[in-house]
Design an enzyme around this catalytic site. Structure first.
Site, PDB file in Angstrom:
ATOM      1  N   HIS A  63       0.820  -1.223   0.000  1.00 11.89           N
ATOM      2  CA  HIS A  63       0.000   0.000   0.000  1.00 11.89           C
ATOM      3  C   HIS A  63       0.856   1.277   0.000  1.00 11.89           C
ATOM      4  O   HIS A  63       0.722   2.106  -0.906  1.00 11.89           O
ATOM      5  CB  HIS A  63      -1.002  -0.032   1.161  1.00 11.89           C
ATOM      6  N   HIS A  88       3.989   6.942   5.347  1.00  6.32           N
ATOM      7  CA  HIS A  88       2.786   7.640   5.811  1.00  6.32           C
ATOM      8  C   HIS A  88       1.969   6.885   6.851  1.00  6.32           C
ATOM      9  O   HIS A  88       1.238   7.499   7.621  1.00  6.32           O
ATOM     10  CB  HIS A  88       1.916   8.103   4.638  1.00  6.32           C
ATOM     11  N   ASP A  89       2.075   5.564   6.876  1.00  4.27           N
ATOM     12  CA  ASP A  89       1.272   4.813   7.847  1.00  4.27           C
ATOM     13  C   ASP A  89       2.069   4.245   9.024  1.00  4.27           C
ATOM     14  O   ASP A  89       1.500   3.589   9.884  1.00  4.27           O
ATOM     15  CB  ASP A  89       0.529   3.666   7.146  1.00  4.27           C
ATOM     16  N   GLU A  92       1.095   5.720  12.508  1.00  2.00           N
ATOM     17  CA  GLU A  92      -0.277   5.337  12.796  1.00  2.00           C
ATOM     18  C   GLU A  92      -0.385   3.873  13.232  1.00  2.00           C
ATOM     19  O   GLU A  92      -1.052   3.560  14.208  1.00  2.00           O
ATOM     20  CB  GLU A  92      -1.086   5.535  11.507  1.00  2.00           C
ATOM     21  N   ASP A  93       0.288   3.002  12.495  1.00  2.00           N
ATOM     22  CA  ASP A  93       0.024   1.569  12.646  1.00  2.00           C
ATOM     23  C   ASP A  93       1.134   0.763  13.303  1.00  2.00           C
ATOM     24  O   ASP A  93       0.968  -0.417  13.533  1.00  2.00           O
ATOM     25  CB  ASP A  93      -0.219   0.932  11.253  1.00  2.00           C
ATOM     26  N   ASP A 153      -3.180   8.540  -1.202  1.00  2.00           N
ATOM     27  CA  ASP A 153      -3.562   7.505  -0.248  1.00  2.00           C
ATOM     28  C   ASP A 153      -5.028   7.131  -0.458  1.00  2.00           C
ATOM     29  O   ASP A 153      -5.398   5.970  -0.582  1.00  2.00           O
ATOM     30  CB  ASP A 153      -3.334   8.067   1.171  1.00  2.00           C
TER      31      ASP A 153
HETATM   32 MN    MN Z   1      -2.651   4.758   3.961  1.00  2.00          MN
END
Ligand code: MN
Length: 745
Positions: A63, A88-89, A92-93, A153
Site C-alpha cells: 500500500h 505515511h502509515d 499510525e500503525d 492515499d
Molecule cells: Mn494509507
C-alpha cells in the site's frame, strides 16, 4: 520468543520489484543522496509493517509503495514527498514514533508524516467529517504536499476498495465524494476528481454505473470509428501548420455521463458528448497561445463552429490553474463534437494540478492562482467563530463551481470570483473592511443592488461608510465562503457588543442578590434560557426580549449560589415556553387548517413559507384562493372573491402568487426512496424524519441501517404526485451528510 516472519521470500521479491518500479516512475531528477534516503524510508516502512497484511491478504507494504507511486507518477512529486508517502502509515500503525523519524529523516519529512498521521487518527475517531476536513485544510497551509499525498492515499484505497466489507466501502465512498472529490477539483487534479467520482459511483450507485459502463463498452467500436472519421480530415490541416501535435478522442467519465442522463432526463443514446477530441501541441511557452488559435482556426475551417460554446481559458485561466481552449463543432452526421486545444504544459497542469503548477511557477509571470485561494482558506481557518459544518458547506458550495466570472476594480485589476457571486462578494474580495463598510456599489457607473449577480467584464466600485455594518440579510446576498464567514463573524461581534450593557446590568443585579459565584450563576441562567449561549443571553436582555426580572424569576439564592426554585404551580420555564408557543402559532398561522388538505403556493408546499389567512375574507380550505405578498406581513391568503382581490390583482400583480388547496389523501401513491450517507452520530434519523414531516408527507415505513459511520435508509412515502416526490428528494438531498437519494422503482 522467536519472531514470526509473515512475509515469504517470493513476496519479499515482489515487494522489492514494486519499489524499484516506483523509483523508475519518478518524473523528477534525484541525486544519489535522495536515492539513499528513499531506500532508507522504504527499508524502515518495510520492516515496520512486516506483520501486517491488507484486507486483500497481500503484505501491507504494497500500500505505501502504491501510494508513493501515485505521488511519483500521477502527481509528479519529488523524493522528499516519496519518503513521506512510503512512511505515511508507520506512525499510525506501528511502534515507530515521529521523534524517530525526525532523527532519521529530518524535520520536513517528520512533519509531513505527522500531518498524515493526524488526519488518519481524526478519521478513525468519532469526530465529524467537517472537523476532519478542517484538519486536511490546515495541513494544506503547512505543506501542500501533505494533502497531495493524502489524495494519493485515498485514491489507492478507492482503487482497492473491493476487498473492504460493504459497510466500510459505503463510508469511504461517501466521504470521498463529499470531501476529496471537491478538494481534488479545487487543486486542479482533474484526473483524480473524475476517478474519485467514478469509483464512488461504482460503490454508491452500482446499477447506474454498470448500466453506463456496459453501454459505453457496447458502443466503443462505433465511437472509435466515428472519432477516426472526425480526425482524418484534420490531420493534413494540422500538419500544414507545422506544430508538433497529438490528436485523439477521449471518452468522458462514467460519472459525468450518468449525471447528464439524470439531469437532462434523456436516454444514453441521446447523449452526444460521450467523448471529446483533444489536440495537444508540443510548443514552447511563448508560442502556446498563437499555436492554439491557429489550431482553432484550422479546425473550424474543416467543421462549422458552435460559437456559444467557445471557452478561452488560455487568455484567462481558471482559478484552479486550468488552461485550455475549448470549442464545439458540428462533425460528420451533424453531431456536436467538443474539441479541446492545449499545449503539453497545459495538459500536464490539467492532469496533475497543483504539483505541475508548482513546477512551472517560477517560469511564468502569471498571477498565482493558488496563493489567492490559500489565503482565503487561511482566513477562514483563522476565524475563531467559523462553524466547521458551515465552513464545509461553504467550501463545497464554492468548489463545485466550475466556472468563474471575471470582473475589474476601478484601477483595472482583474478579480476572478465563482460564477454566481454578487457585488457584495466583490466588496469582501477586495478587503474584509471594504465589505464590512460597504454602503453602495457602482457597476459601470450605475448603482446596483448589493445582491447584483456579477457578469464578465463588470467594472465595480465600492463606496464605503465607516458607520455601515453587516446585517443578517447580507448572508443571503453573498455566495463566497469568505464573505459568509466574515459576515457571520461581524454579526456575532456586534451581538456581543450590544450585550455589554446588559452584562453590566445583570452583574449589578446578581451582586445585589448576594450571589457569590457570578460566573456559575450566569452559566445557569444561560443554560436555562439560551441553550448555554452567553452572547445570546446578554443580547436578548439588551434587546429587552428578555427582562432581567424574568431571567431571575425561576431562581432563588441559597448560600450565595443561584439555584432553581422549587417548581412553581404552573410550569417551570414560563418565559421560554410562552415564547416558543407564541412563535410557533405565529409561524403556522393560528387559523391554518390542519388535516389532509394543504396549501400549495406557487407549486411549493405552503408550510415552508410563512403565511396567514387574510382577515378581510377569512378563507377556509376548499375556497378558491390566491397568495399576496404584503410589504410587511409576509404572505396573506385571500379568497378570489374577496372585496379587495380585484384591487390587489390589478395594481400589484407582481406580488400575487398562485395558491391552491390540494388534498393529500386523494390519488396518493406510495413511493420508496433509498438514501445513503454518512452517519455523523448526530441524529440522522431525526433530521430525515423531521424533513419529511416538514413537507407534510406521510411515512409508510422507515428502515435505516447504520454501520461504522454510514447509513442506508429506505423510506416509503405517501405522495400525491411526482412533484411532491421530486420536492422530497431535493429536500433530502440537501441535508448534510446525505450522499445519495434515489427512487426505488
Ligand atoms: Mn494509507
Amino acid at each position: 520468543m522467536a519472531e514470526v516472519l509473515d512475509i515469504t521470500t517470493e513476496e519479499q521479491a515482489a515487494i522489492r520489484s514494486a519499489y524499484e518500479d516506483m523509483i523508475a516512475s519518478l518524473r523528477t531528477p534525484f541525486s544519489q543522496e535522495d536515492r539513499e534516503q528513499m531506500d532508507r524510508a522504504f527499508k524502515l516502512a518495510n520492516y515496520a509493517h512486516r506483520h501486517q497484511r491488507r484486507k486483500s491478504e497481500e503484505p501491507y507494504i504494497f500500500h505505501p509503495i502504491a501510494v508513493a507511486r501515485i505521488c511519483a507518477e500521477e502527481i509528479g512529486l519529488g523524493p522528499t514527498a516519496i519518503c513521506a508517502a512510503l512512511l505515511h502509515d508507520v506512525v499510525e500503525d506501528t511502534p515507530v514514533t515521529i521523534e524517530e523519524l525526525q532523527d532519521e529523516f529530518g524535520e520536513r519529512i517528520a512533519q509531513m508524516v505527522n500531518g498524515l498521521t493526524k488526519l488518519d487518527s481524526a478519521y478513525q475517531s468519532e469526530s465529524k467529517q467537517a472537523e476532519n476536513f478542517k484538519k486536511v485544510l490546515s495541513t494544506l497551509i503547512v505543506d501542500v504536499r501533505i494533502v497531495l499525498i493524502k489524495m494519493a492515499d485515498r485514491l489507492h484505497n478507492m482503487r482497492t476498495i473491493k476487498s473492504m466489507p460493504e459497510h466500510k466501502q459505503l463510508k469511504i465512498a461517501a466521504e470521498t465524494s463529499y470531501i476529496y472529490a471537491p478538494l481534488a477539483h479545487r487543486l486542479g487534479l482533474y484526473n483524480f476528481r473524475s476517478e474519485f467520482l467514478d469509483l464512488c459511483m461504482k460503490v454508491l450507485e452500482r446499477d447506474e454505473y454498470n448500466a453506463v459502463a456496459r453501454k459505453l463498452q457496447e458502443t466503443k467500436a462505433a465511437r472509435e470509428k466515428y472519432i477516426e472519421s472526425f480526425i482524418a480530415p484534420l490531420r493534413s490541416k494540422l500538419d500544414e501548420l507545422g506544430y508538433p501535435y497529438r490528436i485523439f478522442g477521449r471518452p468522458k467519465s462514467i460519472y459525468s455521463i450518468a449525471n447528464k442522463i439524470k439531469k437532462k432526463q434523456v436516454p444514453f443514446e441521446q447523449i452526444y458528448d460521450l467523448f471529446a477530441v483533444r489536440v495537444i501541441l508540443d510548443v514552447p511557452r511563448e508560442k502556446e497561445k498563437l499555436a492554439a488559435w491557429a489550431t482553432y482556426s484550422a479546425i473550424t475551417d474543416a467543421y462549422q463552429a458552435v460559437p456559444s460554446r467557445l471557452k478561452d481559458w488560455i487568455t484567462i485561466p481558471k482559478s484552479n490553474g486550468y488552461e485550455s481552449l475549448h470549442t464545439t463543432v458540428v462533425g460528420p452526421g451533424a453531431r456536436f463534437v467538443e474539441v479541446q486545444i492545449r499545449s503539453e504544459r497545459m495538459n500536464e497542469i490539467a492532469e496533475r494540478g497543483f504539483a505541475a503548477h508548482w513546477k512551472y511557477k517560477g517560469v511564468t509571470n502569471q498571477r498565482d492562482v493558488y496563493e489567492q485561494w490559500f489565503e482565503s482558506v487561511r482566513d477562514i481557518l483563522e476565524n475563531p467563530n467559523s462553524d466547521t459544518v458551515q465552513f464545509l458547506g461553504d467550501f463545497r458550495a464554492n468548489s463545485f463551481f466550475n466556472e468563474e466570472v471575471y470582473v475589474y476594480t476601478p484601477d483595472g485589476d482583474m478579480k476572478a470570483l465563482p460564477k454566481g457571486s454578487t457585488a457584495l462578494d466583490f466588496a469582501f474580495s477586495v478587503h474584509s473592511m471594504v465589505g464590512y463598510h460597504c454602503q453602495s456599489i457602482l457597476c459601470d457607473e450605475r448603482i446596483v443592488p448589493m445582491s447584483y449577480e456579477l457578469r464578465n467584464g463588470d467594472r465595480l466600485k465600492v463606496n464605503t461608510n465607516p458607520h455601515q455594518k453587516p446585517n443578517p440579510n447580507w448572508l443571503d446576498m453573498v455566495k463566497t465562503g469568505k464573505a459568509k464567514a466574515k459576515i457571520r463573524q461581524a454579526l456575532k461581534e456586534e451581538k456581543r457588543q450590544q450585550g455589554e450593557l446588559a452584562k453590566e446590568a445583570l452583574h449589578r443585579k446578581l451582586k445585589k442578590l448576594h450571589v457569590e459565584d457570578e460566573k456559575a450563576a450566569v452559566e445557569t441562567i444561560a443554560r436555562h434560557f439560551t441553550e448555554g449561549s452567553h452572547v445570546d443571553l446578554f443580547y436578548e436582555i439588551g434587546q429587552e426580549t428578555l427582562q432581567i426580572s424574568q431571567v431571575l424569576k425561576p431562581f432563588t439564592v441559597e448560600h450565595g449560589k443561584l439555584v432553581l426554585a422549587a417548581p412553581p404551580a404552573s410550569n417551570g420555564q414560563p418565559h421560554v415556553q410562552e415564547k416558543d408557543a407564541d412563535s410557533r402559532s405565529r409561524r403556522s398561522g393560528a387559523n391554518r387548517p390542519k388535516g389532509t388538505t394543504r396549501l400549495l403556493i406557487n407549486g411549493e408546499p405552503g408550510d415552508q413559507l410563512e403565511y396567514t389567512m387574510a382577515s378581510c375574507c377569512n378563507p377556509v380550505q376548499g375556497d378558491q384562493v390566491f397568495a399576496y405578498l404584503t410589504s410587511n406581513a409576509g404572505l396573506k391568503i385571500h379568497r378570489v372573491i374577496c372585496p379587495n382581490a380585484e384591487n390587489l390583482m390589478a395594481n400589484y400583480d407582481y406580488r400575487i402568487m398562485k395558491a391552491e388547496w390540494v388534498s393529500t389523501s386523494e390519488h396518493s401513491f406510495v413511493a420508496e426512496l433509498k438514501l445513503t450517507g454518512l452517519d455523523s452520530g448526530k441524529g440522522v434519523i431525526e433530521r430525515i424524519s423531521h424533513e419529511i414531516t416538514h413537507l407534510d408527507l406521510d411515512i409508510r415505513s422507515f428502515n435505516i441501517a447504520a454501520e461504522s459511520g454510514t447509513f442506508t435508509a429506505r423510506i416509503s412515502l405517501l405522495v400525491r404526485n411526482t412533484d411532491q416526490l421530486r420536492l422530497a428528494t431535493r429536500a433530502l438531498q440537501n441535508l448534510d451528510n446525505v450522499s445519495t437519494v434515489s427512487r426505488v422503482e
